[in-house]
Write an enzyme that holds these catalytic residues in place. Structure first.
Site, PDB file in Angstrom:
ATOM      1  N   ASN A  60       0.888  -1.236   0.054  1.00 14.21           N
ATOM      2  CA  ASN A  60      -0.355   0.021  -0.049  1.00 14.21           C
ATOM      3  C   ASN A  60       0.787   1.206   0.028  1.00 14.21           C
ATOM      4  O   ASN A  60       1.505   1.488   0.987  1.00 14.21           O
ATOM      5  CB  ASN A  60      -0.847   0.144   1.121  1.00 14.21           C
ATOM      6  N   VAL A  61       0.984   1.836  -0.880  1.00 16.56           N
ATOM      7  CA  VAL A  61       1.837   3.152  -1.233  1.00 16.56           C
ATOM      8  C   VAL A  61       1.502   4.162  -0.525  1.00 16.56           C
ATOM      9  O   VAL A  61       2.463   4.873   0.035  1.00 16.56           O
ATOM     10  CB  VAL A  61       1.862   3.735  -2.644  1.00 16.56           C
ATOM     11  N   ASN A  87       2.592   5.366 -10.445  1.00 11.13           N
ATOM     12  CA  ASN A  87       1.256   5.044 -11.068  1.00 11.13           C
ATOM     13  C   ASN A  87      -0.214   4.936 -10.344  1.00 11.13           C
ATOM     14  O   ASN A  87      -1.177   5.281 -10.712  1.00 11.13           O
ATOM     15  CB  ASN A  87       1.408   3.927 -12.165  1.00 11.13           C
ATOM     16  N   TYR A 152      -9.342  14.280  -5.895  1.00 14.20           N
ATOM     17  CA  TYR A 152      -8.469  13.621  -6.865  1.00 14.20           C
ATOM     18  C   TYR A 152      -7.864  14.859  -7.660  1.00 14.20           C
ATOM     19  O   TYR A 152      -6.469  14.823  -7.930  1.00 14.20           O
ATOM     20  CB  TYR A 152      -9.255  12.854  -8.199  1.00 14.20           C
ATOM     21  N   VAL A 153      -8.420  16.041  -7.922  1.00 10.79           N
ATOM     22  CA  VAL A 153      -7.586  17.131  -8.642  1.00 10.79           C
ATOM     23  C   VAL A 153      -6.512  17.598  -7.694  1.00 10.79           C
ATOM     24  O   VAL A 153      -5.433  18.059  -8.235  1.00 10.79           O
ATOM     25  CB  VAL A 153      -8.490  18.196  -9.007  1.00 10.79           C
ATOM     26  N   ALA A 154      -7.008  17.826  -6.507  1.00 10.02           N
ATOM     27  CA  ALA A 154      -5.958  18.353  -5.553  1.00 10.02           C
ATOM     28  C   ALA A 154      -4.452  17.715  -5.637  1.00 10.02           C
ATOM     29  O   ALA A 154      -3.486  18.164  -5.431  1.00 10.02           O
ATOM     30  CB  ALA A 154      -6.302  18.582  -4.203  1.00 10.02           C
ATOM     31  N   LYS A 156      -3.696  15.464  -8.021  1.00  9.21           N
ATOM     32  CA  LYS A 156      -2.847  15.533  -9.379  1.00  9.21           C
ATOM     33  C   LYS A 156      -2.164  16.843  -9.533  1.00  9.21           C
ATOM     34  O   LYS A 156      -0.920  16.927 -10.060  1.00  9.21           O
ATOM     35  CB  LYS A 156      -4.017  15.342 -10.451  1.00  9.21           C
ATOM     36  N   ILE A 185      -8.503   8.814 -21.621  1.00  6.13           N
ATOM     37  CA  ILE A 185      -7.894   7.689 -22.155  1.00  6.13           C
ATOM     38  C   ILE A 185      -9.085   6.511 -22.299  1.00  6.13           C
ATOM     39  O   ILE A 185      -9.867   6.454 -21.050  1.00  6.13           O
ATOM     40  CB  ILE A 185      -6.911   7.182 -21.038  1.00  6.13           C
TER      41      ILE A 185
END
Length: 244
Positions: A60-61, A87, A152-154, A156, A185
């Site tokens: 778990n990263v 990733n 998610y945006v924060a 990235k 994608i």
């Protein structure tokens, strides 16, 4: 070539394609996964069929101690980590006003803290060999924003800033750090969209097609190679011109 790569979140999707492309380029590849052991082992077999070494490793990263042990195991089996591809990522979408604190924390922990953990734990080994390439997966939404994805945006956007800072800190030791920002994608999600919605999305993309996993994998493989050794601190947008 006798170089090795570690790809996090490599049991499916873009991570799988990256792992396979690096194997095609001659890298031994460690396939990290969080929970999909069977899928990770299947990727390992695909990689081995290309004539290089591979193994699957669970971690778990978001947990620094697990990442430390993962890096230690990859070095033990391959001798080094020459390329790190961050990733691994998750989504827990919700409107900002409705987002639960746990939804925020979970995505931050995996997508941003996870990248920090992996960079921090792999750096001592790369410093000793005075070389290495780190490639972080970010997203077009990290530059544009996206409703319903505040967490998610924060992460990235944070990955882009972390990439630049790590690049400045590590450049003097011959280590490059770059980011790749995919656009839309092809995935199970895009395949499930109605034709009308697909057409609306394609109207925003000058090249008039969705990207493929291989578009991202080829970009990562380039940044990992000696052909990109004078590139660091950059975010490469792979989005068909949707964001320029």
């Amino acid at each position: 070539m006798n170089k090795s790569a570690l790809v996090t979140g490599a049991s499916r999707g873009i991570g799988r394609s990256i792992a396979l492309q690096l194997a095609e380029e001659g890298y031994n590849v460690a396939v990290n996964y969080a929970g999909s052991k069977d899928k990770a082992e299947a990727v390992v077999e695909e990689i081995k069929a290309k004539g290089v070494e591979s193994f699957a490793i669970q971690a778990n990263v978001a947990k620094g101690d697990e990442v430390k042990e993962m890096i230690k195991e990859v070095v033990s089996q391959f001798g080094s980590v020459d390329v790190l591809v961050n990733n691994a990522g998750i989504t827990k979408d919700n409107l900002l006003m409705r987002m639960k604190e746990q939804e925020w924390d979970d995505v931050i922990d995996t997508n941003l803290k996870g990248v920090f953990n992996c960079i921090q734990k792999v750096t001592p080994q790369m410093l000793r060999q005075r070389s290495g390439a780190i490639i972080n997966l970010t997203s077009i939404v990290g530059a544009m924003g996206n409703p319903g994805q505040a967490n998610y945006v924060a992460t990235k956007a944070g990955v882009i800033g972390l990439t630049k800072t790590a690049a400045r800190e590590l450049a003097s030791r011959g280590i490059t750090v770059n980011a790749v920002a995919p656009g839309f994608i092809v995935s199970d999600m895009t395949n499930a969209l109605s034709d009308d919605l697909k057409d609306q999305m394609l109207e925003q993309i000058p090249l008039k097609r969705f990207g493929e996993d291989t578009d991202i994998a080829n970009t990562v493989a380039f940044l990992a190679s000696d052909k990109a050794k004078y590139i660091t601190g950059q975010t490469i947008h792979v989005n068909g011109g949707m964001y320029m």
